[in-house]
Design an enzyme around this catalytic site. Sequence first.
Site, PDB file in Angstrom:
ATOM      1  N   HIS A 180      -0.784  -4.055  -8.913  1.00 44.29           N
ATOM      2  CA  HIS A 180       0.005  -3.364  -7.898  1.00 44.29           C
ATOM      3  C   HIS A 180       1.152  -2.606  -8.575  1.00 44.29           C
ATOM      4  O   HIS A 180       1.827  -3.140  -9.457  1.00 44.29           O
ATOM      5  CB  HIS A 180       0.583  -4.384  -6.914  1.00 44.29           C
ATOM      6  CG  HIS A 180       1.292  -3.768  -5.757  1.00 44.29           C
ATOM      7  ND1 HIS A 180       0.648  -3.442  -4.585  1.00 44.29           N
ATOM      8  CD2 HIS A 180       2.594  -3.412  -5.582  1.00 44.29           C
ATOM      9  CE1 HIS A 180       1.505  -2.925  -3.739  1.00 44.29           C
ATOM     10  NE2 HIS A 180       2.698  -2.883  -4.321  1.00 44.29           N
TER      11      HIS A 180
ATOM     12  N   SER B 168       2.193   1.480  -1.615  1.00 41.63           N
ATOM     13  CA  SER B 168       2.623   0.158  -1.172  1.00 41.63           C
ATOM     14  C   SER B 168       3.203   0.231   0.242  1.00 41.63           C
ATOM     15  O   SER B 168       2.495   0.597   1.183  1.00 41.63           O
ATOM     16  CB  SER B 168       3.602  -0.425  -2.182  1.00 41.63           C
ATOM     17  OG  SER B 168       3.806  -1.795  -1.960  1.00 41.63           O
TER      18      SER B 168
ATOM     19  N   ASP C  92      -4.359  -6.935  -7.575  1.00 39.51           N
ATOM     20  CA  ASP C  92      -3.258  -6.789  -6.623  1.00 39.51           C
ATOM     21  C   ASP C  92      -3.398  -7.803  -5.488  1.00 39.51           C
ATOM     22  O   ASP C  92      -4.472  -7.914  -4.894  1.00 39.51           O
ATOM     23  CB  ASP C  92      -3.298  -5.365  -6.065  1.00 39.51           C
ATOM     24  CG  ASP C  92      -2.130  -5.027  -5.160  1.00 39.51           C
ATOM     25  OD1 ASP C  92      -1.321  -5.922  -4.843  1.00 39.51           O
ATOM     26  OD2 ASP C  92      -2.038  -3.853  -4.758  1.00 39.51           O
TER      27      ASP C  92
END
Length: 318
Positions: free
Chosen positions: A286, A164, A256
Amino acid sequence: MTSEPFVRADVRAYLDNLKDNPRPAFTAEFLAQIRQMPPEAMAEQDLPVGELGEIRDVAMPGPAGTIALRLFDPRPAAERKPGPVVVFYHGGGFVVGSIASHAGLAAEIARGLDLPVVSVEYRLAPEHSWPAAPDDAEAAARWIADNGAAFGRTFTGIVLCGDSAGGNLAIVTALALRDRPAALPVLMQFPIYPAVDHSHSYPSRKAFADGYGLESFNMRLYDEHYGADPLNWRCSPILGKQEGLPRTLVVTASLDPLRDDGRAYAAATIAAGVPTTYREMHGTIHGFATYRRLIPSARDDLAAVLGLAKAMLVEVGR
């Protein structure tokens, strides 16, 4: 009529529970409360660290003070031959997360690749806005390249990895080290569901804006706290030139909001002639790599992408 996207059963169970117990907004006030919590508190969704040969804490001088580093190695120092080191940057929207919150993931990367992993405690917003995080990320990679002895090991190359926000930092650091090399070569970059473009809104950001674990109101707050220039490559690395980067493995999740960021970034590196592998995990969300306790199928997902990464490192003669 658009059909509903495929969602795995264990992912659906996770999302249903999240709907019943929604996360609060990550306001500055709430972040101040989080800072008072034990760092390990955010690791409860993932598996524990498990058995390793060595875990070692090291401190390094950073651009604005000491940066904490933690080594995770499946082998003790006596059994670790000279070889690459993985420099790992944790996720958390640049506002939360820590070495402790992502210790389970860092440990699993170390086991899966059979390499030492050094996790970096970079500065977080809003207390430390952009470019504090990329400054620390780059400084850490350079220091680790110069100081294998501090970890009782001899490093021969670097793998830049993160999830991320950490995936963003891995790419930004790869670009910086391409333009001004560190003491060791960067062998590979391995961003996991990275945020790569804050200058543009991709379709997946709308399609999965809410109800898939990464809520739009918190994404807006993350950007506000981070305070970055979206047109600068140190915030949106897809805007930089990708030529000359090392082998690249980009991992995304099909549900995501950042999925299309990853797709676009993989396409950009391929267009620039960078040897690139793209893997999209179907039916998941995600953050899956740190949800392995609550989403059991994520264990197989992580094992699969680590297998790809290991094969790519063989190609560069690790």
